[in-house]
Every structure is written in structure tokens, then in C-alpha cells.
Scaffold this motif. Structure first.
Motif, PDB file in Angstrom:
ATOM      1  N   ASP A 249       0.796  -1.227   0.000  1.00 35.95           N
ATOM      2  CA  ASP A 249       0.000   0.000   0.000  1.00 35.95           C
ATOM      3  C   ASP A 249       0.827   1.274   0.000  1.00 35.95           C
ATOM      4  O   ASP A 249       0.331   2.335  -0.380  1.00 35.95           O
ATOM      5  CB  ASP A 249      -0.922   0.032   1.234  1.00 35.95           C
ATOM      6  N   ASN A 250       2.073   1.194   0.470  1.00 35.77           N
ATOM      7  CA  ASN A 250       2.918   2.396   0.562  1.00 35.77           C
ATOM      8  C   ASN A 250       4.174   2.194  -0.280  1.00 35.77           C
ATOM      9  O   ASN A 250       4.593   1.055  -0.493  1.00 35.77           O
ATOM     10  CB  ASN A 250       3.294   2.650   2.022  1.00 35.77           C
ATOM     11  N   ASP A 251       4.773   3.309  -0.719  1.00 34.42           N
ATOM     12  CA  ASP A 251       5.894   3.203  -1.667  1.00 34.42           C
ATOM     13  C   ASP A 251       5.518   2.202  -2.765  1.00 34.42           C
ATOM     14  O   ASP A 251       6.240   1.241  -3.022  1.00 34.42           O
ATOM     15  CB  ASP A 251       7.181   2.763  -0.960  1.00 34.42           C
ATOM     16  N   VAL A 252       4.380   2.444  -3.375  1.00 36.71           N
ATOM     17  CA  VAL A 252       3.813   1.499  -4.338  1.00 36.71           C
ATOM     18  C   VAL A 252       4.805   1.247  -5.476  1.00 36.71           C
ATOM     19  O   VAL A 252       5.303   2.188  -6.088  1.00 36.71           O
ATOM     20  CB  VAL A 252       2.477   2.050  -4.892  1.00 36.71           C
ATOM     21  N   PRO A 253       5.109  -0.026  -5.757  1.00 30.71           N
ATOM     22  CA  PRO A 253       6.113  -0.334  -6.787  1.00 30.71           C
ATOM     23  C   PRO A 253       5.500  -0.376  -8.179  1.00 30.71           C
ATOM     24  O   PRO A 253       4.284  -0.249  -8.345  1.00 30.71           O
ATOM     25  CB  PRO A 253       6.567  -1.734  -6.380  1.00 30.71           C
ATOM     26  N   GLU A 254       6.361  -0.586  -9.168  1.00 25.19           N
ATOM     27  CA  GLU A 254       5.904  -0.871 -10.523  1.00 25.19           C
ATOM     28  C   GLU A 254       4.989  -2.090 -10.479  1.00 25.19           C
ATOM     29  O   GLU A 254       5.168  -2.979  -9.637  1.00 25.19           O
ATOM     30  CB  GLU A 254       7.099  -1.208 -11.424  1.00 25.19           C
ATOM     31  N   PHE A 255       4.049  -2.142 -11.432  1.00 25.88           N
ATOM     32  CA  PHE A 255       3.098  -3.255 -11.420  1.00 25.88           C
ATOM     33  C   PHE A 255       3.823  -4.613 -11.533  1.00 25.88           C
ATOM     34  O   PHE A 255       3.434  -5.591 -10.892  1.00 25.88           O
ATOM     35  CB  PHE A 255       2.097  -3.085 -12.565  1.00 25.88           C
ATOM     36  N   GLN A 256       4.895  -4.641 -12.345  1.00 28.24           N
ATOM     37  CA  GLN A 256       5.615  -5.901 -12.531  1.00 28.24           C
ATOM     38  C   GLN A 256       6.197  -6.423 -11.218  1.00 28.24           C
ATOM     39  O   GLN A 256       6.238  -7.636 -10.985  1.00 28.24           O
ATOM     40  CB  GLN A 256       6.759  -5.731 -13.549  1.00 28.24           C
ATOM     41  N   THR A 257       6.639  -5.500 -10.364  1.00 30.79           N
ATOM     42  CA  THR A 257       7.214  -5.914  -9.077  1.00 30.79           C
ATOM     43  C   THR A 257       6.134  -6.546  -8.199  1.00 30.79           C
ATOM     44  O   THR A 257       6.362  -7.573  -7.539  1.00 30.79           O
ATOM     45  CB  THR A 257       7.814  -4.682  -8.368  1.00 30.79           C
ATOM     46  N   LEU A 258       4.951  -5.937  -8.225  1.00 31.98           N
ATOM     47  CA  LEU A 258       3.837  -6.489  -7.458  1.00 31.98           C
ATOM     48  C   LEU A 258       3.442  -7.861  -8.012  1.00 31.98           C
ATOM     49  O   LEU A 258       3.191  -8.817  -7.255  1.00 31.98           O
ATOM     50  CB  LEU A 258       2.661  -5.514  -7.522  1.00 31.98           C
ATOM     51  N   MET A 259       3.408  -7.960  -9.345  1.00 32.40           N
ATOM     52  CA  MET A 259       3.045  -9.238  -9.963  1.00 32.40           C
ATOM     53  C   MET A 259       4.069 -10.326  -9.659  1.00 32.40           C
ATOM     54  O   MET A 259       3.724 -11.503  -9.555  1.00 32.40           O
ATOM     55  CB  MET A 259       2.882  -9.072 -11.487  1.00 32.40           C
ATOM     56  N   ALA A 260       5.342  -9.932  -9.517  1.00 32.69           N
ATOM     57  CA  ALA A 260       6.369 -10.929  -9.188  1.00 32.69           C
ATOM     58  C   ALA A 260       6.075 -11.543  -7.820  1.00 32.69           C
ATOM     59  O   ALA A 260       6.262 -12.753  -7.610  1.00 32.69           O
ATOM     60  CB  ALA A 260       7.749 -10.276  -9.204  1.00 32.69           C
ATOM     61  N   GLU A 261       5.581 -10.727  -6.894  1.00 32.27           N
ATOM     62  CA  GLU A 261       5.194 -11.255  -5.576  1.00 32.27           C
ATOM     63  C   GLU A 261       3.991 -12.194  -5.711  1.00 32.27           C
ATOM     64  O   GLU A 261       3.933 -13.246  -5.075  1.00 32.27           O
ATOM     65  CB  GLU A 261       4.839 -10.101  -4.635  1.00 32.27           C
ATOM     66  N   ALA A 262       3.044 -11.797  -6.562  1.00 33.16           N
ATOM     67  CA  ALA A 262       1.872 -12.656  -6.773  1.00 33.16           C
ATOM     68  C   ALA A 262       2.291 -13.992  -7.401  1.00 33.16           C
ATOM     69  O   ALA A 262       1.759 -15.050  -7.059  1.00 33.16           O
ATOM     70  CB  ALA A 262       0.850 -11.937  -7.657  1.00 33.16           C
ATOM     71  N   GLU A 263       3.271 -13.920  -8.319  1.00 34.39           N
ATOM     72  CA  GLU A 263       3.757 -15.161  -8.950  1.00 34.39           C
ATOM     73  C   GLU A 263       4.446 -16.061  -7.929  1.00 34.39           C
ATOM     74  O   GLU A 263       4.360 -17.288  -7.994  1.00 34.39           O
ATOM     75  CB  GLU A 263       4.706 -14.848 -10.114  1.00 34.39           C
ATOM     76  N   ARG A 264       5.128 -15.437  -6.982  1.00 35.99           N
ATOM     77  CA  ARG A 264       5.789 -16.226  -5.942  1.00 35.99           C
ATOM     78  C   ARG A 264       4.727 -16.945  -5.083  1.00 35.99           C
ATOM     79  O   ARG A 264       4.908 -18.114  -4.718  1.00 35.99           O
ATOM     80  CB  ARG A 264       6.651 -15.303  -5.070  1.00 35.99           C
ATOM     81  N   ALA A 265       3.637 -16.260  -4.827  1.00 30.98           N
ATOM     82  CA  ALA A 265       2.532 -16.900  -4.092  1.00 30.98           C
ATOM     83  C   ALA A 265       1.932 -18.033  -4.925  1.00 30.98           C
ATOM     84  O   ALA A 265       1.619 -19.110  -4.402  1.00 30.98           O
ATOM     85  CB  ALA A 265       1.461 -15.871  -3.731  1.00 30.98           C
ATOM     86  N   ARG A 266       1.809 -17.795  -6.239  1.00 32.29           N
ATOM     87  CA  ARG A 266       1.235 -18.830  -7.104  1.00 32.29           C
ATOM     88  C   ARG A 266       2.092 -20.101  -7.081  1.00 32.29           C
ATOM     89  O   ARG A 266       1.567 -21.219  -7.057  1.00 32.29           O
ATOM     90  CB  ARG A 266       1.108 -18.315  -8.543  1.00 32.29           C
ATOM     91  N   ALA A 267       3.414 -19.905  -7.089  1.00 33.91           N
ATOM     92  CA  ALA A 267       4.311 -21.063  -7.062  1.00 33.91           C
ATOM     93  C   ALA A 267       4.073 -21.888  -5.794  1.00 33.91           C
ATOM     94  O   ALA A 267       4.070 -23.122  -5.830  1.00 33.91           O
ATOM     95  CB  ALA A 267       5.763 -20.600  -7.157  1.00 33.91           C
ATOM     96  N   VAL A 268       3.860 -21.193  -4.694  1.00 30.58           N
ATOM     97  CA  VAL A 268       3.583 -21.918  -3.441  1.00 30.58           C
ATOM     98  C   VAL A 268       2.227 -22.620  -3.523  1.00 30.58           C
ATOM     99  O   VAL A 268       2.080 -23.784  -3.145  1.00 30.58           O
ATOM    100  CB  VAL A 268       3.605 -20.935  -2.239  1.00 30.58           C
ATOM    101  N   LEU A 269       1.232 -21.910  -4.068  1.00 25.29           N
ATOM    102  CA  LEU A 269      -0.124 -22.480  -4.147  1.00 25.29           C
ATOM    103  C   LEU A 269      -0.171 -23.691  -5.071  1.00 25.29           C
ATOM    104  O   LEU A 269      -0.925 -24.634  -4.839  1.00 25.29           O
ATOM    105  CB  LEU A 269      -1.105 -21.420  -4.658  1.00 25.29           C
ATOM    106  N   ASN A 270       0.662 -23.658  -6.127  1.00 34.43           N
ATOM    107  CA  ASN A 270       0.624 -24.747  -7.109  1.00 34.43           C
ATOM    108  C   ASN A 270       1.407 -25.968  -6.668  1.00 34.43           C
ATOM    109  O   ASN A 270       1.370 -26.997  -7.323  1.00 34.43           O
ATOM    110  CB  ASN A 270       1.165 -24.266  -8.460  1.00 34.43           C
ATOM    111  N   ALA A 271       2.164 -25.853  -5.603  1.00 34.91           N
ATOM    112  CA  ALA A 271       2.977 -26.978  -5.172  1.00 34.91           C
ATOM    113  C   ALA A 271       2.651 -27.393  -3.745  1.00 34.91           C
ATOM    114  O   ALA A 271       3.510 -27.449  -2.897  1.00 34.91           O
ATOM    115  CB  ALA A 271       4.466 -26.619  -5.282  1.00 34.91           C
ATOM    116  N   PRO A 272       1.364 -27.655  -3.473  1.00 35.98           N
ATOM    117  CA  PRO A 272       1.072 -28.047  -2.094  1.00 35.98           C
ATOM    118  C   PRO A 272       1.495 -29.489  -1.851  1.00 35.98           C
ATOM    119  O   PRO A 272       1.088 -30.384  -2.570  1.00 35.98           O
ATOM    120  CB  PRO A 272      -0.447 -27.891  -1.994  1.00 35.98           C
ATOM    121  N   GLN A 273       2.360 -29.657  -0.893  1.00 33.69           N
ATOM    122  CA  GLN A 273       2.780 -31.003  -0.529  1.00 33.69           C
ATOM    123  C   GLN A 273       2.417 -31.185   0.925  1.00 33.69           C
ATOM    124  O   GLN A 273       2.946 -30.494   1.778  1.00 33.69           O
ATOM    125  CB  GLN A 273       4.295 -31.171  -0.716  1.00 33.69           C
TER     126      GLN A 273
END
Lengths: 283, 282
Positions: A249-273
Motif C-alpha cells: 500500500d505504501n511506496d507502491v512499486p511498478e506493477f511488474q514488481t507487485l506481480m512478481a510477488e503474486a507469482e511467488r505466491a502462485r508457485a507456493v499455491l501450485n505446489a502443495p505437498q
């Protein structure tokens, strides 16, 4: 409709053009309710557009559910917003922010039988007014209270059981609070009633050096910290995929930087062991 | 202690009063790095001997996080509403001034987009800003822009309605879009606002030049600020009061001999600022 068990992002108007242009693969978008309570104008144009393209979560930051009484006028404004946009989820915080004046922060409350009754009563009022189930989020805290006689996790689980509300698990808040109070975040998470969790929040925190050690401050102005990713991956491995929001919410980054965090979450979500569950874990 | 009393104490402490009863904190000795997840191996029934209570001084430092968060977030919320005022006085001055304003005018509602109406008057009376007597009006202009940005959406009149209005100016009452405001100042408020936009170069202001501004949200959802003369000002103010075109035009001429409303009417129509037409009595 519950939110999809996929990554989402907290919406910032700076990113609107990028979202329109890129049509990113996101499970949902979350907005702060109070930013859309004006009568009209560009905020509503943006929200209408987002609503058409993504599942929507509306997240309140001003209802002061942990206060002495609920602001009926604010609840009425929320109702108007809910009716207009029909979001897939509504959430608020176990915190207070108004007591005659609005302090624009999420402030802590003691956990006592009295405050438990009060918060349950407020959650009931919200759910009744909005005609829907809400999610209640665990807070980041910096002090404790001698008056508190109920552990925070138990307090949240009780509210959820009594009112039927769901829970929003902010893993960063768990890490921040547990670090600040020298308690075990893994035990906090093991005790959390994961069956009622409708959404996870991940955000960045700040560290402030005090003479007696480091205090962590929930700041939403940086990437999610590594230990928070570790705890998050453990939760997902144990409980399966859940809707997961990246908050920045603060020091809002470029959209790509935010999406990189979302992709990191996706990697965790896609590999539930699934790993062996602790005996007392709730999922 | 009843919860309401606890909140009253906590709120007073945020404003600099003593800490509320029962505030405490604890910490690990030795401190653990926040770069990793601290390993705890004890059962909940056991107390970790590494966990020790904080001293009163340490507890106060923890509480200061809340004091700082509240002061900072309200100060930033104020700056977000008045970015030009902040640019004029500088971020450092603004940050020092905001707590003084906050002491006398804290927000009553979580709807911060409606907060700050007292700020222009505060600036007018703030002694360190006596050399910038126009700054209060710049803040009024920023308030009007904020209100215009969030004003209700209304479909604008079709062009033929304007023709109809012009054909019977003695009966036609035009309704302005809710975003439309006019602001009259003893100072060169539009010039001051414009030269303190990002990328603009500030320069000395013309001393005794009164200016008036027309503020509205246009068809492209932008909120331009347009300088208008005394005739336009009086004419739009007349429309705001619900006067007929003829009455408003007379107001314009009284304020500025020879004033013709065609120019400002065209501007209003082109920008989508005319949303209703009533013929006859109000």
C-alpha cells in the motif's frame, strides 16, 4: 461465491492502466472500502471496470469493530458499496480505529470476556446489515495488555464459532506480532482455525531497531519477508491452496514488481505437498 | 475497566497522555533475528525462560509505534488532500505543521475524503505563514478539486436542450453538474496553484491581483482549474442559485459591464457541466 484459491493483489489506482493493458492472470483483486465511498467519479469507474474483469474482495479499514460501538452511518455506507458491487468477499480487522474521532490506524484491544461479547455483537451487526458472512483479520500488534485473559488465536476462533464469520489469516501479521511478543508463530498458526479461513494476506513489514532489540512494524511498503514466505508455504502445504493477497500500500512499486510477488505466491499455491500434521493442527 | 474507558485512555495516550493501565510488552533475551523464524520448542504450558518482561521505558517505546503511526498516517492523509499546499511550504514544514492542525481538528469520520474542511481557515490564521496570505485560498481550491473528483456522476444535457434554453432565457434554469464550483479570491489563487504543479517553476506572485477559478470534473474525468473573470463568476454563481439564464446574465453584466455569457456557457456545455434544464418557475 468464495474467492478462488489463487493469488490476488491489493489495487492501487497507479496500476489501473497496466491492469487494463496486461489483463494479468489474477485470482481476484482487493480494494479498500473507504476509497470508494465518494458519490461518483473516477474511483467508481475503475472499480466497475475491475469488477467486470476479476473476482472482487472489499476490505474495510474503518469500521472499528473492536471499538465501543459500531458507527451505523459507516455501516450504511458499506451496505451501499456492497449492494452496488456485489463483491465475492468482505473482510475487516480485529482492531479499533474510532473512539469519537477517527485515528486512521488499526489499534489493539485487550482480549477479555467483555471484549469478546462486544466484538461478536459487532460482527453480528455487520453480517446482518450486509446480509452476508464476513471475514475477520488477525492484527499486527506492538504491545500486550495485562487485562487480556484470552489468547489472540482463541479469541479469533471463538468469534468465528459464535458469529459464524470466517477468518482472514494475515501471515505477516502473525510473524510481526509473534516476533514482537516473543511467541511461537508456528504454534499460532497450528492453533488457528484454518477450516474457517477464507483468505490469506501477505505483506511487507519494517524493522525498527530499539535498544532492547528489533521491533517489527506492519508497513505494507516492501516485499514479503523470507520468514513470512516460509510460514506461508508451511500453511499451504498443510492446509492446501487458499486465496492469497499481496498487500503493498505504501511506496507502491511498478506493477511488474507487485506481480512478481503474486507469482511467488502462485508457485507456493501450485505446489502443495502435505507434510505430517501436528496433532493439534486444525486442518 | 469497561472497554469504552480503556479506549478513552488509549486515545489520550496517543495524543501524548500517560499510557493506559495494563499496557505491557515482553521480549526475548538475547534478541532473535527477525530474518528467520525463531525456533520455539516448548509446549504452551511452559514459559520460555528467554522471554522477559519489558521495562516501563521499553513499553513506552513500543507504544510510541502507535503514536507515530497515528500521527504519520493522519499527516500523510492531510498531505494527500492538499498536495499543492505541501509543495508550497515543503514536506518538512508541512510535517511539522500537520500535528498542530490535528490537535484542533481530528477527523470525526473514517471517510477521510471529506476531512480537511477546516484546513484553509487554519492556514489563514497560522502565524508562520503570514507571508503567504494566499495559501488558504489555494487550500480552498484543492478542497474544491477533491470534491469535484468524488462528486456524483450525472449525464449531461443534449446540445438541443441548450438551444431550447437560449430560445427562452427568461424561463430557462440550467442545472450544473455537482462537481462545478467557483472560487473567488483576493489573491492570484489560480496562478499560485498553477505554478506549484509538479514540473512548474514557482515565481513571485502578482501582489494585488484578485483571481477567480472555475473548477469541475470534465468529460474525461479530469479536474481542470480555469481562471474566470468577474462576469463569468457572477453568472455561474447565479446559475448555482437556480436563477434563470436572463437573471444570471444580468448578474454577469452587473459584475463586469458588457459581459456576455456565451463563452462560459460553451465551456460548461463542452465539458459536460450542464446536466438539467427547467423551464419556468423553480
Amino acid at each position: 461465491m468464495p474467492l478462488p484459491a489463487a493469488p490476488g493483489i491489493g489495487f492501487k489506482p497507479e496500476h489501473f492502466a497496466a491492469i487494463r493493458a496486461m489483463r494479468p492472470d489474477l485470482g481476484f483483486i482487493e480494494v479498500h472500502a473507504e476509497n470508494y465511498m465518494g458519490a461518483g467519479g473516477p474511483p467508481h469507474r475503475m472499480l466497475e471496470s475491475l469488477r467486470a474483469d476479476f473476482p472482487l474482495s472489499i476490505h474495510g479499514v474503518g469500521l472499528s469493530i473492536g471499538g465501543a460501538s459500531l458507527d451505523k452511518a459507516h455501516l450504511a455506507r458499506l451496505k451501499v458499496l456492497m449492494d452496488r458491487y456485489q463483491p465475492d468477499s468482505f473482510s475487516e480487522h480485529l482492531a479499533w480505529s474510532s473512539h469519537g474521532i477517527f485515528l486512521n490506524d488499526l489499534l489493539p484491544l485487550p482480549y477479555t470476556p467483555e471484549t469478546l461479547r462486544l466484538v461478536c455483537d459487532h460482527v453480528d451487526q455487520v453480517q446482518e446489515a450486509l446480509g452476508r458472512r464476513m471475514l475477520l483479520e488477525n492484527p499486527s500488534t506492538y504491545v500486550l495488555f495485562a487485562q487480556s485473559v484470552i489468547p489472540e488465536v482463541e479469541f479469533l476462533n471463538e468469534i468465528s464459532q459464535i458469529t459464524g464469520c470466517g477468518l482472514l489469516l494475515d501471515v505477516n501479521n502473525v510473524f510481526v506480532s509473534c516476533h514482537n511478543h516473543a511467541t511461537d508463530p508456528r504454534r499460532y498458526l497450528a492453533d488457528f482455525n484454518m477450516k474457517n479461513v477464507g483468505e490469506i494476506h501477505l505483506g511487507g513489514h519494517d524493522a525498527e531497531e530499539l535498544p532492547e532489540g528489533t521491533i517489527l512494524i506492519d508497513a505494507h511498503g516492501s516485499p514479503v519477508a523470507d520468514p513470512v514466505w516460509t510460514l506461508y508455504a508451511e500453511v499451504i502445504a498443510r492446509c492446501g491452496a487458499l486465496p492469497t493477497l499481496i498487500e503493498w500500500d505504501n511506496d507502491v512499486p511498478e506493477f511488474q514488481t507487485l506481480m512478481a510477488e503474486a507469482e511467488r505466491a502462485r508457485a507456493v499455491l501450485n505446489a502443495p505437498q502435505r507434510v505430517p500434521e501436528p496433532a493439534h493442527a486444525t486442518c | 475497566m469497561p472497554h469504552a474507558e480503556f479506549l478513552t485512555q488509549f486515545q489520550a495516550a496517543l495524543m501524548g497522555g500517560a499510557l493506559p493501565d495494563g499496557v505491557r510488552a515482553c521480549t526475548l533475551r538475547p534478541p532473535q533475528s527477525p530474518e528467520t523464524v525463531t525456533e520455539y520448542t516448548l509446549s504452551p504450558a511452559q514459559t520460555d525462560p528467554r522471554v522477559i518482561p519489558c521495562t516501563a521505558e521499553e513499553v513506552t517505546r513500543r507504544f510510541d509505534v502507535y503514536r507515530n503511526n497515528v500521527a504519520h498516517s493522519l499527516s500523510r492523509a492531510l498531505a494527500a488532500r492538499f498536495p499543492v499546499v505541501e509543495r508550497v511550504v515543503g514536506a518538512e514544514f508541512f510535517a511539522a505543521m500537520a500535528p498542530i492542525f490535528l490537535k484542533q481538528s481530528l477527523p470525526q469520520s473514517p471517510l477521510l475524503l471529506e476531512w480537511g474542511k477546516d484546513f484553509p481557515a487554519f492556514l489563514d490564521g497560522f502565524p508562520p505563514l503570514a507571508a503567504l496570505p494566499w495559501l488558504g485560498d489555494v487550500a480552498r481550491l484543492e478542497l474544491a478539486r477533491g470534491a469535484a473528483y468524488h462528486a456524483a456522476d450525472m449525464p449531461c444535457l443534449p446540445p438541443e436542450a441548450l438551444m431550447q434554453a437560449a430560445s427562452d432565457a427568461g424561463a430557462a434554469r440550467l442545472v450544473l453538474h455537482p462537481s462545478v464550483t467557483v472560487l473567488a479570491s483576493r489573491w492570484a489563487v489560480v496562478t499560485a496553484w498553477a505554478m506549484n504543479q509538479p514540473g512548474a517553476t514557482p515565481a513571485p506572485l502578482p501582489g494585488n491581483k484578485p483571481e477567480a477559478a472555475l473548477i469541475l470534473r470534465d468529460r474525461r474525468d479530469e479536474v481542470p482549474v480555469q481562471e474566470i473573470g468577474p462576469g463569468d463568476l457572477a453568472f455561474v454563481a447565479g446559475l448555482h442559485r437556480g436563477e434563470t439564464l436572463l437573471q444570471a446574465a444580468a448578474e454577469g453584466q452587473a459584475a463586469e459591464p458588457g459581459h456576455e455569457p456565451a463563452g462560459i456557457l460553451t465551456t460548461l456545455a463542452r465539458r459536460g457541466a450542464l446536466v438539467g434544464l427547467h423551464m419556468g418557475e423553480r
